[in-house]
Design a protein around this motif. Structure first.
Motif, PDB file in Angstrom:
ATOM      1  N   ALA A 593       8.995   5.189   8.928  1.00  0.00           N
ATOM      2  CA  ALA A 593       7.923   4.206   9.403  1.00  0.00           C
ATOM      3  C   ALA A 593       8.424   3.857  10.819  1.00  0.00           C
ATOM      4  O   ALA A 593       7.623   3.890  11.811  1.00  0.00           O
ATOM      5  N   GLN A 594       9.723   3.325  10.778  1.00  0.00           N
ATOM      6  CA  GLN A 594      10.252   2.846  12.055  1.00  0.00           C
ATOM      7  C   GLN A 594      10.315   3.896  13.542  1.00  0.00           C
ATOM      8  O   GLN A 594      10.086   3.783  14.345  1.00  0.00           O
ATOM      9  N   GLN A 595      10.713   5.175  12.868  1.00  0.00           N
ATOM     10  CA  GLN A 595      10.468   6.280  13.818  1.00  0.00           C
ATOM     11  C   GLN A 595       9.071   6.444  14.467  1.00  0.00           C
ATOM     12  O   GLN A 595       8.993   6.843  15.620  1.00  0.00           O
ATOM     13  N   LEU A 596       8.248   6.507  13.497  1.00  0.00           N
ATOM     14  CA  LEU A 596       6.620   6.784  13.692  1.00  0.00           C
ATOM     15  C   LEU A 596       6.452   5.657  14.759  1.00  0.00           C
ATOM     16  O   LEU A 596       5.508   5.973  15.745  1.00  0.00           O
ATOM     17  N   ARG A 597       6.576   4.356  14.535  1.00  0.00           N
ATOM     18  CA  ARG A 597       6.170   3.327  15.566  1.00  0.00           C
ATOM     19  C   ARG A 597       6.964   3.534  16.941  1.00  0.00           C
ATOM     20  O   ARG A 597       6.366   2.800  17.815  1.00  0.00           O
ATOM     21  N   LYS A 598       8.054   4.204  16.891  1.00  0.00           N
ATOM     22  CA  LYS A 598       8.411   4.340  18.384  1.00  0.00           C
ATOM     23  C   LYS A 598       7.605   5.174  19.388  1.00  0.00           C
ATOM     24  O   LYS A 598       7.792   5.583  20.485  1.00  0.00           O
ATOM     25  N   ASN A 599       6.862   6.157  18.582  1.00  0.00           N
ATOM     26  CA  ASN A 599       5.970   7.255  19.303  1.00  0.00           C
ATOM     27  C   ASN A 599       4.811   6.419  19.838  1.00  0.00           C
ATOM     28  O   ASN A 599       3.792   6.145  19.047  1.00  0.00           O
ATOM     29  N   LYS A 600       4.632   6.404  21.148  1.00  0.00           N
ATOM     30  CA  LYS A 600       3.256   5.752  21.757  1.00  0.00           C
ATOM     31  C   LYS A 600       2.082   6.473  21.397  1.00  0.00           C
ATOM     32  O   LYS A 600       0.911   6.126  21.278  1.00  0.00           O
ATOM     33  N   ASP A 601       2.233   7.689  21.159  1.00  0.00           N
ATOM     34  CA  ASP A 601       0.986   8.521  20.696  1.00  0.00           C
ATOM     35  C   ASP A 601       0.616   8.103  19.401  1.00  0.00           C
ATOM     36  O   ASP A 601      -0.474   8.637  19.052  1.00  0.00           O
ATOM     37  N   ASP A 603       0.304   4.771  18.357  1.00  0.00           N
ATOM     38  CA  ASP A 603      -0.122   3.310  18.327  1.00  0.00           C
ATOM     39  C   ASP A 603      -1.114   3.072  17.235  1.00  0.00           C
ATOM     40  O   ASP A 603      -1.156   1.968  16.484  1.00  0.00           O
ATOM     41  N   ALA A 604      -2.096   3.838  17.443  1.00  0.00           N
ATOM     42  CA  ALA A 604      -3.311   3.607  16.574  1.00  0.00           C
ATOM     43  C   ALA A 604      -3.145   3.924  14.867  1.00  0.00           C
ATOM     44  O   ALA A 604      -4.223   3.968  14.235  1.00  0.00           O
ATOM     45  N   CYS A 605      -2.061   4.817  14.765  1.00  0.00           N
ATOM     46  CA  CYS A 605      -2.020   5.225  13.144  1.00  0.00           C
ATOM     47  C   CYS A 605      -1.817   4.213  12.210  1.00  0.00           C
ATOM     48  O   CYS A 605      -0.913   3.449  12.478  1.00  0.00           O
ATOM     49  N   ARG A 606      -2.438   4.294  11.301  1.00  0.00           N
ATOM     50  CA  ARG A 606      -2.038   3.325  10.152  1.00  0.00           C
ATOM     51  C   ARG A 606      -1.296   3.976   9.281  1.00  0.00           C
ATOM     52  O   ARG A 606      -1.480   5.015   8.637  1.00  0.00           O
ATOM     53  N   ILE A 607      -0.106   3.065   8.932  1.00  0.00           N
ATOM     54  CA  ILE A 607       1.139   3.774   8.142  1.00  0.00           C
ATOM     55  C   ILE A 607       0.799   3.077   6.856  1.00  0.00           C
ATOM     56  O   ILE A 607       0.869   1.747   6.824  1.00  0.00           O
ATOM     57  N   VAL A 608       0.661   3.680   5.434  1.00  0.00           N
ATOM     58  CA  VAL A 608       0.521   3.135   4.275  1.00  0.00           C
ATOM     59  C   VAL A 608       1.514   3.746   3.363  1.00  0.00           C
ATOM     60  O   VAL A 608       1.941   4.648   3.007  1.00  0.00           O
ATOM     61  N   ALA A 609       2.177   2.511   2.826  1.00  0.00           N
ATOM     62  CA  ALA A 609       3.280   2.868   2.030  1.00  0.00           C
ATOM     63  C   ALA A 609       2.997   2.900   0.581  1.00  0.00           C
ATOM     64  O   ALA A 609       1.888   2.235   0.158  1.00  0.00           O
ATOM     65  N   ALA A 620       7.105  -7.363   1.641  1.00  0.00           N
ATOM     66  CA  ALA A 620       7.497  -8.139   2.747  1.00  0.00           C
ATOM     67  C   ALA A 620       8.402  -7.168   3.446  1.00  0.00           C
ATOM     68  O   ALA A 620       8.176  -7.059   4.793  1.00  0.00           O
ATOM     69  N   ARG A 621       9.198  -6.215   2.897  1.00  0.00           N
ATOM     70  CA  ARG A 621      10.134  -5.311   3.802  1.00  0.00           C
ATOM     71  C   ARG A 621       9.398  -4.107   4.275  1.00  0.00           C
ATOM     72  O   ARG A 621       9.695  -3.742   5.386  1.00  0.00           O
ATOM     73  N   SER A 622       8.226  -3.672   3.553  1.00  0.00           N
ATOM     74  CA  SER A 622       7.366  -2.902   3.979  1.00  0.00           C
ATOM     75  C   SER A 622       6.513  -3.029   5.561  1.00  0.00           C
ATOM     76  O   SER A 622       6.565  -2.360   6.316  1.00  0.00           O
ATOM     77  N   LYS A 623       6.006  -4.415   5.215  1.00  0.00           N
ATOM     78  CA  LYS A 623       5.495  -4.969   6.302  1.00  0.00           C
ATOM     79  C   LYS A 623       6.530  -5.165   7.515  1.00  0.00           C
ATOM     80  O   LYS A 623       6.246  -4.656   8.869  1.00  0.00           O
ATOM     81  N   GLU A 624       7.624  -5.325   7.344  1.00  0.00           N
ATOM     82  CA  GLU A 624       8.613  -5.610   8.358  1.00  0.00           C
ATOM     83  C   GLU A 624       9.201  -4.193   9.095  1.00  0.00           C
ATOM     84  O   GLU A 624       9.215  -4.018  10.282  1.00  0.00           O
ATOM     85  N   ALA A 625       8.940  -3.386   8.083  1.00  0.00           N
ATOM     86  CA  ALA A 625       9.333  -1.821   8.548  1.00  0.00           C
ATOM     87  C   ALA A 625       8.202  -1.303   9.352  1.00  0.00           C
ATOM     88  O   ALA A 625       8.215  -0.073  10.124  1.00  0.00           O
ATOM     89  N   GLY A 626       7.050  -1.818   9.336  1.00  0.00           N
ATOM     90  CA  GLY A 626       5.802  -1.367  10.377  1.00  0.00           C
ATOM     91  C   GLY A 626       4.885  -0.770   9.565  1.00  0.00           C
ATOM     92  O   GLY A 626       3.832  -0.122  10.209  1.00  0.00           O
ATOM     93  N   PHE A 627       4.691  -0.848   8.054  1.00  0.00           N
ATOM     94  CA  PHE A 627       3.681  -0.524   7.459  1.00  0.00           C
ATOM     95  C   PHE A 627       2.439  -1.481   7.433  1.00  0.00           C
ATOM     96  O   PHE A 627       2.638  -2.630   7.725  1.00  0.00           O
ATOM     97  N   ASP A 628       1.066  -0.753   7.486  1.00  0.00           N
ATOM     98  CA  ASP A 628      -0.109  -1.449   7.654  1.00  0.00           C
ATOM     99  C   ASP A 628      -0.589  -1.896   6.363  1.00  0.00           C
ATOM    100  O   ASP A 628      -1.250  -2.932   6.069  1.00  0.00           O
ATOM    101  N   MET A 629      -0.331  -1.110   5.275  1.00  0.00           N
ATOM    102  CA  MET A 629      -0.551  -1.388   3.856  1.00  0.00           C
ATOM    103  C   MET A 629       0.419  -1.030   3.156  1.00  0.00           C
ATOM    104  O   MET A 629       1.091  -0.258   3.094  1.00  0.00           O
ATOM    105  N   HIS A 630       0.253  -1.559   1.885  1.00  0.00           N
ATOM    106  CA  HIS A 630       1.340  -1.297   0.540  1.00  0.00           C
ATOM    107  C   HIS A 630       0.603  -0.922  -0.696  1.00  0.00           C
ATOM    108  O   HIS A 630      -0.211  -1.814  -1.120  1.00  0.00           O
ATOM    109  N   PHE A 631       0.805   0.285  -1.118  1.00  0.00           N
ATOM    110  CA  PHE A 631      -0.084   0.659  -2.353  1.00  0.00           C
ATOM    111  C   PHE A 631       0.886   0.837  -3.649  1.00  0.00           C
ATOM    112  O   PHE A 631       1.999   1.732  -3.189  1.00  0.00           O
TER     113      PHE A 631
END
Length: 648
Positions: A593-601, A603-609, A620-631
């Motif tokens: 997730a942290q690697q994907l968040r570094k890619n400017k292309d 930015d609009a991607c939704r990352i779901v744990a 809390a940890r998944s949110k901190e890592a850049g996840f938009d949702m946690h299932f």
């Protein structure tokens, strides 16, 4: 020198008071507070000016204030020790339960100087007590729903838990210390005609460590003076130290079976075949009773041991919380067993409520798959799903057909060795919708292909392959399918060669027109793929099943099974949504997730744990890592659909 000694004494007292884990206080003879330790001010947020005197009473919950103040003043007047529980306002704005205890202090000359005491936070203990009370209520409700009598007896012969059905028989000589008048209500004999001695009845034997299953048949004289046949079984309960803690007795009313058997014996020459069937049913019933006693014993043993641990360690919040978790898990297992029993009883007695409606069979199957995914994944089975291209309208109760599919998949997962294969297909054959579940499991002997659907026929056979349960699933499947005017049959080449279960349901001709305009997911994939989705999971089966469900909704999919592959694929595919497993080797989901968040292309991607861990810290940890949702696994398809719909 006296003044310096007094100053040192006061300094030591203040140091001790402020370091104490409890909140310390001192009052004068008139009841007014003259000292509050630092802990009080930290807990309540009061200042010294606000708390001293009678100001401390303002922090007591309004509902408790009058009673607490009255109890303190009465103890002050009597000059006696006191202890009371009430709620106290915390600095965070919430109320917490505390225990306030004090004792009088006296001068060397015997003059009353006031009170000294402490306030201890017991909020966690009170919440645990409430949770345990609710757990007990749930367990009691489930016991009352059992169609058999169940009693848990301690090692002294005292009944500590029993259900309403058991009250028809208690007190009885299943216990070792009851009056002779009630014992006379029971009469049991050996196969050779010898009566059972009192010390050889099931309860007494179980208290000596013997497993009395499938039990013995006994005649019981009810309050009307009529004798009824019962089957009585008992198993011992052992503690963590291996010692006997008591026993569990199960009593089932088999009067109808026994009297039918007796009637058939009178006409044995003319009705031999019917008699054999009843005898077989009676044998299966005995085996079922043994399995039921075993399955009830599994959760009841840790529950009884846990209650004993709580009694011995009632002062340990950590121990109580651990035991509470154990009891909750065992209650869920009991709930599952009771649900199976009630379902088979309703269907057998014709009381099941079938609510038919015009539905697409494919959507029912998709929802049913989710309920079995966890068990399939635990067995590391390779699972495949193939659906018919076009909609399959049927007039059916969606919940009951989903139950049929779930039972077949669960059976396949239970009776397939670790790492096997399971395939589910849905297709149309003429005017029939056909559901097939094929596995690479233990197979079925040719002579059992028909009887495998009989009530209790699985009990006692292949139990070492099963993973719990009562073995009544296939009988329930056949009866539910029959209520939908359908059929079910089993196919197998023999033991060790797997098996296939085929369900046929009539297609609803009226629904063909309704669903005619609905194109199949695969046929219109190009037009219907509304989102680019990347599924990442090192569990191949989990990734494949989630991808299959998403593909049915027409999304453009890519699948990766490790973190590095996911990062590389995302750079090329530029997904709009990523369903990302967290617990992967080498490169975790957090790192991906942290690697994907570094890619400017992206930015609009939704990352779901997608994770098996769902505690507050995990979210809390998944949110901190850049996840938009946690299932949390297993993920309900409806929740995924709602999330994706919100994006569209």
């Amino acid at each position: 020198m006296a003044e310096r000694a007094l100053a040192r004494s006061e300094s030591q007292f203040l140091t001790l008071a402020d370091a104490a884990p409890a909140m310390l206080w001192v009052t004068e003879p008139d009841g007014r507070c003259s000292f509050l330790s630092r802990g009080w001010y930290a807990f309540t947020g009061q200042s010294e000016l606000e708390g001293l005197g009678l100001g401390w009473t303002a922090m007591i919950h309004p509902e408790d204030r009058a009673a607490a103040s009255k109890a303190f003043l009465e103890a002050n007047a009597r000059r006696e020790e006191f202890s009371l529980e009430h709620r106290l306002l915390h600095a965070d704005g919430g109320y917490r339960w505390v225990i306030d205890a004090g004792r009088p202090r006296w001068s060397a000359g015997g003059d009353f100087l006031g009170f000294v005491g402490n306030v201890l936070d017991i909020n966690d203990r009170k919440q645990t007590e409430q949770a345990l009370h609710e757990t007990r209520e749930t367990l009691s409700a489930m016991f009352e729903a059992l169609p058999v009598g169940v009693a848990v007896v301690d090692r002294h012969g005292k009944v500590v838990l029993s259900n309403k059905e058991m009250h028809s028989y208690l007190p009885t000589n299943i216990l070792p210390s009851l009056d002779d008048a009630r014992r006379e209500r029971w009469r049991a004999v050996h196969a050779d005609g010898r009566p059972y001695a009192r010390q050889d009845f099931v309860g007494a034997r179980a208290l000596r460590g013997e497993r009395v299953v499938p039990g013995i048949e006994a005649l019981y004289t009810n309050d009307d003076g009529n004798e009824i046949w019962t089957q009585v079984a008992a198993v011992p309960l052992t503690g963590s130290d291996g010692g006997l803690n008591g026993q569990v007795t199960v009593v089932m009313n088999i009067d109808a079976f026994k009297r039918t058997e007796a009637a058939l014996r009178l006409a044995e020459s003319k009705q031999r075949s019917l008699f054999d069937e009843v005898a077989k049913s009676n044998k299966n019933l005995s085996e079922f009773l043994a399995v039921l006693a075993h399955e009830l014993r599994n959760p009841l043993a840790p529950i009884l041991t846990g209650l004993e641990i709580m009694r011995m360690r009632s002062d340990s919040t950590e121990t109580i919380m651990n035991v509470r978790g154990i009891i909750e898990r065992q209650v869920k297992q009991l709930s599952h067993l009771i649900g199976d029993l009630l379902d088979i009883a309703r269907v057998t007695n014709g009381k099941v409520d079938i609510r038919k409606a015009q539905v697409d069979l494919k959507s029912i199957v998709s929802n049913a798959v989710e309920t079995s995914l966890l068990l399939i994944e635990q067995g590391h089975h390779l699972f495949s799903l193939k659906l018919h291209d076009a909609p399959l309208p049927v007039n059916a109760d969606a919940a009951r057909i989903a139950q049929v599919v779930g039972n077949l998949l669960t059976n396949a997962a239970k009776y397939t060795p670790h790492g096997g294969t399971i395939a589910l297909t849905v297709e149309q054959d003429g005017m029939d919708a056909v559901i097939s579940v094929t596995d690479s499991g233990i197979g079925i002997p040719a002579q059992a292909l028909e009887s495998v659907f009989d009530m209790f026929s699985q009990v006692g056979r292949n139990m070492h392959h099963a993973q719990g349960g009562l073995g009544i699933g296939l009988s329930l499947v056949r009866q539910l399918v029959s209520l939908h005017d359908g059929t079910v049959r089993a196919i197998s080449e023999g033991p060790g060669k797997g098996s296939t279960f085929i369900v046929r349901l009539p297609v609803d001709p009226g629904g063909m027109a309704v669903f005619a305009g609905v194109a199949a997911p695969n046929a219109t994939a190009g037009a219907a793929k509304t989102l680019r989705i990347l599924v990442v999971d090192d569990n191949v089966d989990a990734a494949s099943t989630l991808a299959a469900l998403l593909d049915m909704h027409g999304h453009d999919l890519r699948v990766a099974h490790d973190g590095r592959q996911a990062v590389a694929l995302a750079e090329q595919f530029l997904p709009q949504v990523v369903f990302l497993d967290i617990g992967m080797p080498e490169m975790t989901g957090y790192e991906v997730a942290q690697q994907l968040r570094k890619n400017k292309d992206l930015d609009a991607c939704r990352i779901v744990a997608v994770s098996g861990w769902g505690a507050k810290d995990d979210l809390a940890r998944s949110k901190e890592a850049g996840f938009d949702m946690h299932f949390t696994k297993p993920v309900a398809p409806a929740r995924v659909s709602d999330f994706l719909d919100s994006l569209r």
